[in-house]
Design a protein around this motif. Sequence first.
Motif, PDB file in Angstrom:
ATOM      1  N   ASP A 108       0.811  -1.355  -0.198  1.00  0.00           N
ATOM      2  CA  ASP A 108      -0.016   0.070  -0.128  1.00  0.00           C
ATOM      3  C   ASP A 108       0.654   1.232  -0.003  1.00  0.00           C
ATOM      4  O   ASP A 108       0.440   2.491  -0.038  1.00  0.00           O
ATOM      5  N   ILE A 109       2.072   1.174  -0.108  1.00  0.00           N
ATOM      6  CA  ILE A 109       3.159   2.570  -0.164  1.00  0.00           C
ATOM      7  C   ILE A 109       2.693   3.060  -1.472  1.00  0.00           C
ATOM      8  O   ILE A 109       2.614   4.430  -1.449  1.00  0.00           O
ATOM      9  N   ILE A 110       2.298   2.304  -2.370  1.00  0.00           N
ATOM     10  CA  ILE A 110       1.909   2.832  -3.800  1.00  0.00           C
ATOM     11  C   ILE A 110       0.657   3.950  -3.400  1.00  0.00           C
ATOM     12  O   ILE A 110       0.604   4.935  -4.191  1.00  0.00           O
ATOM     13  N   PHE A 111      -0.221   3.734  -2.432  1.00  0.00           N
ATOM     14  CA  PHE A 111      -1.375   4.552  -2.220  1.00  0.00           C
ATOM     15  C   PHE A 111      -1.071   5.561  -1.101  1.00  0.00           C
ATOM     16  O   PHE A 111      -1.401   6.793  -1.093  1.00  0.00           O
ATOM     17  N   THR A 112      -0.186   5.174  -0.095  1.00  0.00           N
ATOM     18  CA  THR A 112      -0.091   5.953   1.208  1.00  0.00           C
ATOM     19  C   THR A 112       1.216   7.241   0.880  1.00  0.00           C
ATOM     20  O   THR A 112       1.079   8.257   1.756  1.00  0.00           O
ATOM     21  N   GLU A 113       2.122   6.858   0.007  1.00  0.00           N
ATOM     22  CA  GLU A 113       3.152   7.976  -0.061  1.00  0.00           C
ATOM     23  C   GLU A 113       2.692   9.053  -0.706  1.00  0.00           C
ATOM     24  O   GLU A 113       1.586   9.091  -1.455  1.00  0.00           O
ATOM     25  N   GLU A 114       3.276  10.038  -0.117  1.00  0.00           N
ATOM     26  CA  GLU A 114       3.070  11.492  -0.803  1.00  0.00           C
ATOM     27  C   GLU A 114       3.839  11.641  -1.975  1.00  0.00           C
ATOM     28  O   GLU A 114       5.235  11.407  -1.844  1.00  0.00           O
ATOM     29  N   LYS A 115       3.153  11.900  -3.105  1.00  0.00           N
ATOM     30  CA  LYS A 115       4.040  12.002  -4.434  1.00  0.00           C
ATOM     31  C   LYS A 115       3.205  13.028  -5.270  1.00  0.00           C
ATOM     32  O   LYS A 115       2.150  13.005  -5.100  1.00  0.00           O
ATOM     33  N   HIS A 116       4.034  13.893  -6.021  1.00  0.00           N
ATOM     34  CA  HIS A 116       3.295  14.566  -6.881  1.00  0.00           C
ATOM     35  C   HIS A 116       2.605  14.159  -7.702  1.00  0.00           C
ATOM     36  O   HIS A 116       2.857  13.288  -8.537  1.00  0.00           O
ATOM     37  N   ILE A 117       1.183  14.574  -7.816  1.00  0.00           N
ATOM     38  CA  ILE A 117       0.016  13.921  -8.631  1.00  0.00           C
ATOM     39  C   ILE A 117      -0.212  15.330  -9.474  1.00  0.00           C
ATOM     40  O   ILE A 117      -1.348  16.079  -9.129  1.00  0.00           O
ATOM     41  N   PRO A 118       0.235  15.448 -10.631  1.00  0.00           N
ATOM     42  CA  PRO A 118      -0.765  16.369 -11.444  1.00  0.00           C
ATOM     43  C   PRO A 118      -1.916  15.908 -12.248  1.00  0.00           C
ATOM     44  O   PRO A 118      -1.894  14.915 -12.746  1.00  0.00           O
ATOM     45  N   ILE A 119      -2.915  16.817 -11.968  1.00  0.00           N
ATOM     46  CA  ILE A 119      -4.152  16.555 -12.806  1.00  0.00           C
ATOM     47  C   ILE A 119      -4.603  17.872 -13.599  1.00  0.00           C
ATOM     48  O   ILE A 119      -4.969  18.856 -13.075  1.00  0.00           O
ATOM     49  N   SER A 190      -2.455  -4.283   3.158  1.00  0.00           N
ATOM     50  CA  SER A 190      -2.409  -2.988   4.147  1.00  0.00           C
ATOM     51  C   SER A 190      -3.092  -3.228   5.112  1.00  0.00           C
ATOM     52  O   SER A 190      -3.962  -4.081   5.319  1.00  0.00           O
ATOM     53  N   ASP A 191      -2.843  -2.308   6.155  1.00  0.00           N
ATOM     54  CA  ASP A 191      -3.461  -2.153   7.467  1.00  0.00           C
ATOM     55  C   ASP A 191      -4.803  -1.537   7.291  1.00  0.00           C
ATOM     56  O   ASP A 191      -5.797  -1.832   8.414  1.00  0.00           O
ATOM     57  N   ASN A 192      -4.986  -0.902   6.394  1.00  0.00           N
ATOM     58  CA  ASN A 192      -6.357  -0.359   5.797  1.00  0.00           C
ATOM     59  C   ASN A 192      -7.339  -1.487   5.155  1.00  0.00           C
ATOM     60  O   ASN A 192      -7.096  -1.768   4.055  1.00  0.00           O
ATOM     61  N   LEU A 193      -8.269  -2.069   5.898  1.00  0.00           N
ATOM     62  CA  LEU A 193      -8.875  -3.238   5.435  1.00  0.00           C
ATOM     63  C   LEU A 193     -10.031  -2.993   4.385  1.00  0.00           C
ATOM     64  O   LEU A 193     -10.594  -3.629   3.881  1.00  0.00           O
ATOM     65  N   GLU A 194     -10.252  -1.616   4.331  1.00  0.00           N
ATOM     66  CA  GLU A 194     -10.981  -1.278   3.130  1.00  0.00           C
ATOM     67  C   GLU A 194     -10.117  -1.328   1.989  1.00  0.00           C
ATOM     68  O   GLU A 194     -10.503  -1.658   0.667  1.00  0.00           O
ATOM     69  N   TYR A 195      -9.069  -0.531   1.898  1.00  0.00           N
ATOM     70  CA  TYR A 195      -8.125  -0.222   0.722  1.00  0.00           C
ATOM     71  C   TYR A 195      -7.476  -1.724   0.571  1.00  0.00           C
ATOM     72  O   TYR A 195      -7.212  -2.096  -0.860  1.00  0.00           O
ATOM     73  N   GLY A 196      -7.255  -2.598   1.412  1.00  0.00           N
ATOM     74  CA  GLY A 196      -6.369  -3.911   1.112  1.00  0.00           C
ATOM     75  C   GLY A 196      -6.784  -5.149   2.131  1.00  0.00           C
ATOM     76  O   GLY A 196      -7.845  -5.329   2.235  1.00  0.00           O
ATOM     77  N   LEU A 197      -5.764  -5.912   2.096  1.00  0.00           N
ATOM     78  CA  LEU A 197      -5.978  -7.042   2.826  1.00  0.00           C
ATOM     79  C   LEU A 197      -4.974  -7.528   3.968  1.00  0.00           C
ATOM     80  O   LEU A 197      -3.726  -6.791   3.828  1.00  0.00           O
ATOM     81  N   GLN A 198      -5.228  -8.340   4.734  1.00  0.00           N
ATOM     82  CA  GLN A 198      -4.172  -8.822   5.856  1.00  0.00           C
ATOM     83  C   GLN A 198      -4.089 -10.203   5.841  1.00  0.00           C
ATOM     84  O   GLN A 198      -5.592 -10.891   5.721  1.00  0.00           O
TER      85      GLN A 198
END
Length: 253
Positions: A108-119, A190-198
């Motif tokens: 889940d680092i793909i979702f949790t990391e802060e990274k520049h996202i242009p839209i 992920s620890d977030n069980l909506e986002y992912g799985l444990q």
Amino acid sequence: MDNEKYLAPPWIKYPYAPAESDFWKDGSGAEYLIKYNKYVKENGDIEDVFPRAITFTEEIEASDSLSENFKKYLKSDKRPYFIKLWSADAKSKYNPEYVKGKYSIMYDIIFTEEKHIPIGKTHYHSFNEIVSLVKESIKDMNLNADETEQLWDEMKYTVYLNALYYKLANDINFINEMIKMDGKIIACYSDNLEYGLQEKSDGSLVGNNLMGIATMELRDHLIDVYKNYSKVDWTISGKPNSVKRCTCSVHTH
């Protein structure tokens, strides 16, 4: 063998700029649209080679199965313009079974990391910032607490899909990783069980894995759009949006 090369379509040249964005009204965006339209006029349509990305497709008409509040939100000026339906019923494409040894892990680092996202012309700092933006826009609809919760539950998968696109499709390296995982089930740990799985002590998995499921759907879309990426002629298209490097965030389990 077909060795023909093509000008990159706008959705590949600038994957972060949806068709509705002001990005295309001036500067490099406007210049590239003129260049692309002239190229198509002289050489013919190339959408059979490079199908349109979700950023350039027409809006999908909402199914009658969607709530009135969801349909109202989709037509509201409160909705961020880059949030759009991927399917008429806003349901996930996949409902996988997770069999040990037959799925791929994504962290889940793909979702949790802060990274520049242009839209378009706007820049966000994280996936969650985009999600929070949408949640705030729902508040402007003046719904009661129960209605707000029900609406978010109904639309969150669509929001995640769109946010994922701008988070991940901006990097050709992640796109290439996704192409390699064609047909595979993806489990987001992920620890977030909506986002992912444990994984439990008995080896079973618990969680909703919405990010894994959304990534699978995104992958299918990217495979379609980028299957002929090697046929882009960057000598006439200019600098690509991203360059290749080693990517190790996803691996086979």
